[in-house]
Design a protein around this motif. Structure first.
Motif, PDB file in Angstrom:
ATOM      1  N   LYS A 309     -32.702  41.173  -8.419  1.00 43.90           N
ATOM      2  CA  LYS A 309     -33.311  41.120  -7.149  1.00 43.90           C
ATOM      3  C   LYS A 309     -34.943  40.541  -6.937  1.00 43.90           C
ATOM      4  CE  LYS A 309     -34.129  45.984  -5.069  1.00 43.90           C
ATOM      5  NZ  LYS A 309     -33.402  46.929  -4.109  1.00 43.90           N
ATOM      6  N   PHE A 310     -35.733  40.779  -8.321  1.00 45.20           N
ATOM      7  CA  PHE A 310     -36.946  40.827  -8.497  1.00 45.20           C
ATOM      8  C   PHE A 310     -37.099  39.925  -8.874  1.00 45.20           C
ATOM      9  CE2 PHE A 310     -36.717  45.703  -8.224  1.00 45.20           C
ATOM     10  CZ  PHE A 310     -36.926  45.391  -6.819  1.00 45.20           C
ATOM     11  N   TRP A 311     -38.365  38.903  -9.620  1.00 45.29           N
ATOM     12  CA  TRP A 311     -38.804  38.489  -9.775  1.00 45.29           C
ATOM     13  C   TRP A 311     -38.372  37.917 -11.750  1.00 45.29           C
ATOM     14  CZ3 TRP A 311     -42.069  38.336 -14.331  1.00 45.29           C
ATOM     15  CH2 TRP A 311     -41.908  39.579 -14.913  1.00 45.29           C
ATOM     16  N   GLU A 312     -38.112  38.681 -12.325  1.00 47.79           N
ATOM     17  CA  GLU A 312     -37.873  39.280 -13.091  1.00 47.79           C
ATOM     18  C   GLU A 312     -36.778  37.876 -14.370  1.00 47.79           C
ATOM     19  OE1 GLU A 312     -37.884  41.936 -17.659  1.00 47.79           O
ATOM     20  OE2 GLU A 312     -37.483  43.133 -15.447  1.00 47.79           O
ATOM     21  N   SER A 313     -37.153  37.175 -15.714  1.00 46.61           N
ATOM     22  CA  SER A 313     -35.828  36.717 -15.713  1.00 46.61           C
ATOM     23  C   SER A 313     -35.023  37.180 -16.723  1.00 46.61           C
ATOM     24  CB  SER A 313     -36.178  35.100 -16.552  1.00 46.61           C
ATOM     25  OG  SER A 313     -36.395  35.853 -17.768  1.00 46.61           O
ATOM     26  N   ASP A 314     -33.387  36.821 -16.428  1.00 46.91           N
ATOM     27  CA  ASP A 314     -32.969  37.053 -17.622  1.00 46.91           C
ATOM     28  C   ASP A 314     -33.089  37.360 -18.938  1.00 46.91           C
ATOM     29  OD1 ASP A 314     -31.466  37.149 -14.737  1.00 46.91           O
ATOM     30  OD2 ASP A 314     -29.546  36.074 -15.920  1.00 46.91           O
ATOM     31  N   ASP A 315     -33.812  36.165 -19.431  1.00 47.72           N
ATOM     32  CA  ASP A 315     -34.187  36.842 -21.178  1.00 47.72           C
ATOM     33  C   ASP A 315     -34.898  37.388 -21.062  1.00 47.72           C
ATOM     34  OD1 ASP A 315     -32.871  34.052 -21.440  1.00 47.72           O
ATOM     35  OD2 ASP A 315     -34.477  33.067 -21.495  1.00 47.72           O
ATOM     36  N   SER A 316     -36.397  37.729 -19.904  1.00 45.95           N
ATOM     37  CA  SER A 316     -37.059  38.642 -20.547  1.00 45.95           C
ATOM     38  C   SER A 316     -35.951  40.469 -20.387  1.00 45.95           C
ATOM     39  CB  SER A 316     -38.261  38.722 -19.144  1.00 45.95           C
ATOM     40  OG  SER A 316     -38.356  39.778 -19.077  1.00 45.95           O
ATOM     41  N   VAL A 317     -34.873  40.797 -19.344  1.00 48.23           N
ATOM     42  CA  VAL A 317     -34.378  42.049 -19.078  1.00 48.23           C
ATOM     43  C   VAL A 317     -33.771  41.658 -20.742  1.00 48.23           C
ATOM     44  CG1 VAL A 317     -32.178  42.700 -18.153  1.00 48.23           C
ATOM     45  CG2 VAL A 317     -33.972  41.288 -16.212  1.00 48.23           C
ATOM     46  N   VAL A 318     -33.368  40.827 -21.093  1.00 46.68           N
ATOM     47  CA  VAL A 318     -32.198  41.036 -22.119  1.00 46.68           C
ATOM     48  C   VAL A 318     -33.291  41.729 -23.548  1.00 46.68           C
ATOM     49  CG1 VAL A 318     -31.061  39.709 -23.952  1.00 46.68           C
ATOM     50  CG2 VAL A 318     -30.567  38.972 -21.212  1.00 46.68           C
ATOM     51  N   LYS A 319     -34.513  40.760 -23.487  1.00 46.28           N
ATOM     52  CA  LYS A 319     -35.805  41.238 -24.334  1.00 46.28           C
ATOM     53  C   LYS A 319     -35.750  42.550 -24.572  1.00 46.28           C
ATOM     54  CE  LYS A 319     -38.712  39.049 -25.248  1.00 46.28           C
ATOM     55  NZ  LYS A 319     -40.076  38.035 -25.321  1.00 46.28           N
ATOM     56  N   SER A 320     -35.807  43.212 -23.166  1.00 48.65           N
ATOM     57  CA  SER A 320     -36.365  45.235 -22.664  1.00 48.65           C
ATOM     58  C   SER A 320     -35.000  45.326 -23.119  1.00 48.65           C
ATOM     59  CB  SER A 320     -36.786  44.228 -21.707  1.00 48.65           C
ATOM     60  OG  SER A 320     -37.927  43.755 -20.679  1.00 48.65           O
ATOM     61  N   ILE A 321     -33.744  44.757 -22.935  1.00 53.80           N
ATOM     62  CA  ILE A 321     -32.798  46.082 -23.665  1.00 53.80           C
ATOM     63  C   ILE A 321     -32.491  45.957 -25.123  1.00 53.80           C
ATOM     64  CG2 ILE A 321     -30.599  46.285 -23.283  1.00 53.80           C
ATOM     65  CD1 ILE A 321     -29.825  44.957 -20.796  1.00 53.80           C
ATOM     66  N   GLU A 322     -32.830  44.793 -25.764  1.00 58.92           N
ATOM     67  CA  GLU A 322     -33.181  44.994 -27.254  1.00 58.92           C
ATOM     68  C   GLU A 322     -33.996  45.547 -27.540  1.00 58.92           C
ATOM     69  OE1 GLU A 322     -32.848  40.980 -28.001  1.00 58.92           O
ATOM     70  OE2 GLU A 322     -31.138  39.781 -27.788  1.00 58.92           O
TER      71      GLU A 322
END
Length: 415
Positions: A309-322
């Protein structure tokens, strides 16, 4: 001598090499003009070194205010700078002052962001790091083959301890693994901290006695350090397994003080993260950010979520999990917390992109607003993740699982 190396994404209209040297000097032994005490011997031992410059693209306008380009172009690059550990030892505040201090004020830069850092092996002996991490949180909850399913008490603030405990009882009966206070709730007028702990842990302890499963509840202990310690001890004596800390509000030293106590899992909430990261050329990238909190002893940390629901992209989220799942200093395991606007519908895409179930998957409204009530919401999330691992699409899962199908009928329309 061991060194800490930091990678920065920079923008400047000036000479890249000279600008990088200004950064290195400002953040170690130098200043804007030579001073008598800065001998060659001193610089050799304590001065920061520019290790590498990788030239990237140019921009026609500055990302943030700084020196104005005479030629109308702003060069972007990745630079690596290193410091001797002698400069700051194992002092986290001074380390951060070095990595992220006055450099953001330097007029030479019209963009500057800390992207990552490399820590020497000796840090593993100097910092206790996360006591529990992924393995410990799984042991606390008894969940080993899927993500931990969690939720947040909603409404965020305003519920009494008794109302909160009643909701926790419903969630525990439904099979929830993890519940947390909202970050807005500390010790409010109608929900004093100690009374909330008593009411909630009474429910959790009775449920554990009856079923053998103890729900992990992260009580928000964020406060000044002395009160945080008292809150921590209250949770521990009451049989709790977790506490939550608002990382950016409390700071590294406060979090480390609590983390070093080492008897409860630390749930790290990153509220305020947007002011540190949202600008592409200012602040700190998550890969560097989470390493600092691992050193401080955080066991779980928020990473946002797919289709959030925020501004962050899916690619950024995936990088954070990794980044969270990448080993650090031979251990220092940390559990990624997927949250913000999540429901079961994002599970298939989350698994497809990350190929991991080492997550704490959090849904607030996705559980609380389920058409079958919170109990149906918990079941729907469990079904969603089973479907994700089995390779089913959202539509296929909705056909196979009743409760998940009901969630699609509500949340799927919103998406």
């Amino acid at each position: 001598m061991e060194r800490v190396t930091a990678k920065y994404y920079i923008e400047t209209p000036l000479d890249l090499e000279k600008s990088a040297q200004v950064l290195a000097g400002e953040q170690s032994s130098g200043t804007f003009i030579a001073v008598p005490g800065e001998t060659e011997e001193l610089k050799q031992r304590f001065a920061a070194r520019v290790e590498n410059i990788t030239v990237l693209d140019t921009a026609d306008s500055p990302a943030i205010p700084g020196v104005i380009s005479s030629g109308g172009k702003y060069q972007r690059a990745m630079i690596e700078v290193s410091w001797s550990v002698e400069n700051f030892g194992y002092n986290l505040p001074v380390l951060v002052s070095t990595l992220q201090g006055n450099l953001y004020e330097l007029t030479q830069f019209t963009g500057l962001k800390l992207m990552d850092l490399e820590l020497p092996a000796s840090y593993a002996g100097a910092f206790k790091g996360p006591k529990f991490g992924i393995e410990g949180c799984r042991k606390f909850t008894g969940v080993y083959d899927r993500p931990l399913i969690g939720t947040i008490i909603k409404p965020s603030i305003g519920m009494t301890p008794e109302q909160t405990a009643a909701l926790v009882k419903t969630l525990a009966t439904a099979g929830i693994d993890f519940v947390k206070d909202d970050e807005l709730l500390g010790s409010s007028a109608n929900s004093p901290f100690d009374k909330r702990v008593d009411a909630v842990m009474d429910v959790i302890n009775k449920h554990a006695d009856q079923t053998g499963k103890k729900v992990m509840y992260a009580f928000n202990i964020s406060d000044d350090i002395d009160q945080m310690q008292r809150n921590y001890e209250k949770v521990l004596k009451s049989g709790g397994t977790s506490v939550m800390i608002s990382l950016n509000s409390v700071g590294l030293s406060g979090v480390k003080k609590i983390g070093d106590m080492g008897e409860l899992a630390i749930h790290g909430h990153r509220n305020g993260w947007g002011m540190l990261n949202r600008h592409p050329l200012l602040g700190i990238e998550f890969s560097a950010y989470q390493k600092l909190w691992r050193l401080a002893g955080v066991d779980q940390i928020h990473v946002n979520g797919i289709q959030n629901k925020f501004w962050e992209s899916d690619d950024s989220v995936v990088k954070s999990i990794e980044a969270c799942l990448t080993p650090l200093l031979g251990g220092y395991s940390i559990l990624p917390v997927v949250s913000s606007g999540q429901w079961g519908g994002q599970a298939p895409e989350t698994y497809r992109r990350t190929k991991t179930v080492d997550l704490l998957y959090m849904a607030g409204g996705g559980i609380m607003a389920h058409p079958d009530g919170p109990a149906g919401g918990v079941v729907a999330l469990q079904q969603a993740w089973q479907a994700a691992v089995d390779g089913l699409s959202v539509d296929e899962a909705a056909t196979k699982y009743l409760e998940f199908g009901h969630s699609v009928s509500v949340f799927g329309k919103n998406k």
